[in-house]
Design a protein around this motif. Structure first.
Motif, PDB file in Angstrom:
ATOM      1  N   LYS A  43       0.920  -1.187   0.029  1.00  0.00           N
ATOM      2  CA  LYS A  43       0.093  -0.106   0.086  1.00  0.00           C
ATOM      3  C   LYS A  43       0.807   1.054   0.032  1.00  0.00           C
ATOM      4  CE  LYS A  43      -3.871  -2.024   2.448  1.00  0.00           C
ATOM      5  NZ  LYS A  43      -4.826  -1.862   1.465  1.00  0.00           N
ATOM      6  N   VAL A  45       1.533   4.493   1.720  1.00  0.00           N
ATOM      7  CA  VAL A  45       1.035   4.854   3.047  1.00  0.00           C
ATOM      8  C   VAL A  45       1.546   6.297   3.258  1.00  0.00           C
ATOM      9  CG1 VAL A  45       1.162   2.670   3.822  1.00  0.00           C
ATOM     10  CG2 VAL A  45       3.254   3.883   4.033  1.00  0.00           C
ATOM     11  N   SER A  63       3.944   0.252   2.160  1.00  0.00           N
ATOM     12  CA  SER A  63       3.936  -0.709   3.377  1.00  0.00           C
ATOM     13  C   SER A  63       4.753  -1.831   3.151  1.00  0.00           C
ATOM     14  CB  SER A  63       2.600  -0.879   3.806  1.00  0.00           C
ATOM     15  OG  SER A  63       1.878  -1.689   2.779  1.00  0.00           O
ATOM     16  N   THR A 103      -1.450  -0.489  -4.191  1.00  0.00           N
ATOM     17  CA  THR A 103      -2.888   0.411  -3.954  1.00  0.00           C
ATOM     18  C   THR A 103      -2.933   1.501  -3.103  1.00  0.00           C
ATOM     19  OG1 THR A 103      -5.307   0.015  -3.699  1.00  0.00           O
ATOM     20  CG2 THR A 103      -3.525  -1.203  -1.943  1.00  0.00           C
ATOM     21  N   TYR A 105      -5.877   2.681  -1.467  1.00  0.00           N
ATOM     22  CA  TYR A 105      -7.014   2.841  -0.815  1.00  0.00           C
ATOM     23  C   TYR A 105      -7.472   1.470  -0.037  1.00  0.00           C
ATOM     24  CZ  TYR A 105      -9.346   0.243  -4.919  1.00  0.00           C
ATOM     25  OH  TYR A 105      -9.447  -0.355  -5.885  1.00  0.00           O
ATOM     26  N   THR A 106      -8.335   1.730   0.946  1.00  0.00           N
ATOM     27  CA  THR A 106      -8.757   0.626   1.765  1.00  0.00           C
ATOM     28  C   THR A 106      -9.832   0.037   1.109  1.00  0.00           C
ATOM     29  OG1 THR A 106     -10.168   1.889   2.992  1.00  0.00           O
ATOM     30  CG2 THR A 106      -8.041   1.951   3.708  1.00  0.00           C
ATOM     31  N   LYS A 107     -10.398  -1.254   1.452  1.00  0.00           N
ATOM     32  CA  LYS A 107     -11.381  -1.865   1.059  1.00  0.00           C
ATOM     33  C   LYS A 107     -12.810  -1.038   0.942  1.00  0.00           C
ATOM     34  CE  LYS A 107     -12.827  -4.336   5.194  1.00  0.00           C
ATOM     35  NZ  LYS A 107     -13.239  -5.723   5.801  1.00  0.00           N
ATOM     36  N   ASN A 108     -12.631   0.078   1.989  1.00  0.00           N
ATOM     37  CA  ASN A 108     -14.008   1.052   1.898  1.00  0.00           C
ATOM     38  C   ASN A 108     -13.688   2.178   1.067  1.00  0.00           C
ATOM     39  OD1 ASN A 108     -15.386  -0.446   3.670  1.00  0.00           O
ATOM     40  ND2 ASN A 108     -14.122   0.023   5.487  1.00  0.00           N
ATOM     41  N   TYR A 109     -12.706   2.191   0.205  1.00  0.00           N
ATOM     42  CA  TYR A 109     -12.304   3.299  -0.425  1.00  0.00           C
ATOM     43  C   TYR A 109     -11.699   4.745   0.213  1.00  0.00           C
ATOM     44  CZ  TYR A 109     -14.262   0.289  -4.164  1.00  0.00           C
ATOM     45  OH  TYR A 109     -14.818  -0.557  -5.068  1.00  0.00           O
ATOM     46  N   SER A 111      -8.563   6.762   1.525  1.00  0.00           N
ATOM     47  CA  SER A 111      -7.165   6.993   1.047  1.00  0.00           C
ATOM     48  C   SER A 111      -6.285   6.275   2.263  1.00  0.00           C
ATOM     49  CB  SER A 111      -6.939   8.531   1.076  1.00  0.00           C
ATOM     50  OG  SER A 111      -5.328   8.655   0.974  1.00  0.00           O
ATOM     51  N   THR A 112      -5.255   5.535   1.825  1.00  0.00           N
ATOM     52  CA  THR A 112      -4.073   5.096   2.469  1.00  0.00           C
ATOM     53  C   THR A 112      -2.992   6.162   2.728  1.00  0.00           C
ATOM     54  OG1 THR A 112      -3.136   3.827   0.872  1.00  0.00           O
ATOM     55  CG2 THR A 112      -4.615   2.658   2.153  1.00  0.00           C
TER      56      THR A 112
END
Length: 298
Positions: A43, A45, A63, A103, A105-109, A111-112
């Motif tokens: 990810k 980060v 990450s 990626t 973004y998280t599974k809930n879209y 931002s990471t």
């Protein structure tokens, strides 16, 4: 109609309600617009920037593994990866950046890596904008004050992609006006801009907005739904500039016009400022006077 004040370094009063409700931010495509998402386990980060002697550094930190592939290239504009639409960005030159196999973004879209748009205040790098995530590629744009040269490094422990952008262009330092939300006045900050076109550079800095540190100190940006500008000219004491994107004062007495007027009036060759709507309309296109479009009238 905004009215010229003396001296040129001015304060413009506005209500607390206007500060709370009428400011606008430049739009970027949301992470939820991404099609399909990424299968990468690494990810993005963090994004960091810093100015060093001779160059500005832009860092993408991950990450896990480094991106499977990276591209950085000059572009005439920042394009959204997927739709191809232009992502508004304030600068004289642009780098399109792609990071594959990771990626953002998280599974809930969510931002990471933090904000999708960030003003940097660096000597050359003006802002970094997210430009989409599509088919395993996270995209960004870097808006610069000048097209110089750049180099790309890949570092580990932690995994990072580093872009070093030369900042040794001919430049000068000028005030750029934002909104001081704590004291209900306009407030200047100083920025580096190209010496050959300081007024254009100042407006690019204004549209990029305050840095995170400046925002934390109460500096805001009243864009009145505009996303940029075009056709800036200064002749016979009159500065003319046309907004792009939207245009709305929201019924308030304070708008982007106050910031533009204060920023351009810094220059001794500017006595009046005429601001045009995105459709080319202004109240008094001729004559020695300031002028607003209808969309920025209170």
């Amino acid at each position: 109609m905004f009215r010229r004040k003396t001296p040129r370094i001015r304060s413009v009063l506005l209500s607390v309600a206007l500060l709370a409700g009428a400011s606008a931010t430049l739009a970027v495509p949301s992470l939820a617009d991404a099609a399909g998402g990424s299968s990468g386990t690494s990810k993005l980060v963090a994004i960091r920037t810093a100015t060093h002697p001779g160059y500005d550094r832009l860092v993408f930190e991950f990450s896990g593994k480094l991106p499977s592939h990276t591209f950085v290239q000059w572009a005439p504009r920042i394009a959204h990866d997927g739709s191809g639409d232009t992502v508004p960005a304030a600068g004289n030159a642009f780098l399109q950046i792609g990071l594959g196999g990771v990626t953002g973004y998280t599974k809930n879209y969510a931002s990471t890596f933090g904000p999708l748009r960030r003003s940097t205040g660096n000597q050359n790098l003006n802002e970094v904008v997210h430009a989409g995530e599509f088919e395993g590629m996270v995209s960004f744009g870097a808006a610069l004050m000048a097209r110089t040269s750049y180099s790309v490094l890949k570092l580990t422990k932690p995994s990072r992609v580093v872009i070093d952008i030369r900042n040794d262009y001919a430049r000068t330092r000028v005030p750029v006006y934002f909104t001081n939300q704590a004291t209900a006045e306009t407030r200047s900050v100083w920025r580096d801009v190209p010496a050959g076109a300081p007024a254009t550079g100042a407006l690019h800095r204004m549209f990029a907005g305050p840095t995170a540190a400046e925002s934390a100190a109460g500096v805001g940006n009243m864009l009145s739904k505009a996303t940029g500008f075009t056709n800036l000219s200064i002749s016979n004491g009159i500065a003319r500039v046309r907004l792009t994107g939207g245009c709305s004062a929201g019924g308030g007495a304070f708008s982007i016009a106050n910031q533009i007027d204060a920023t351009l009036s810094h220059y001794p060759t500017v006595r009046w400022v005429k601001i045009y709507s995105p459709t080319g309309q202004t109240g008094a296109p001729t004559g020695n006077s300031d002028s607003l479009p209808t969309c920025l009238e209170p």
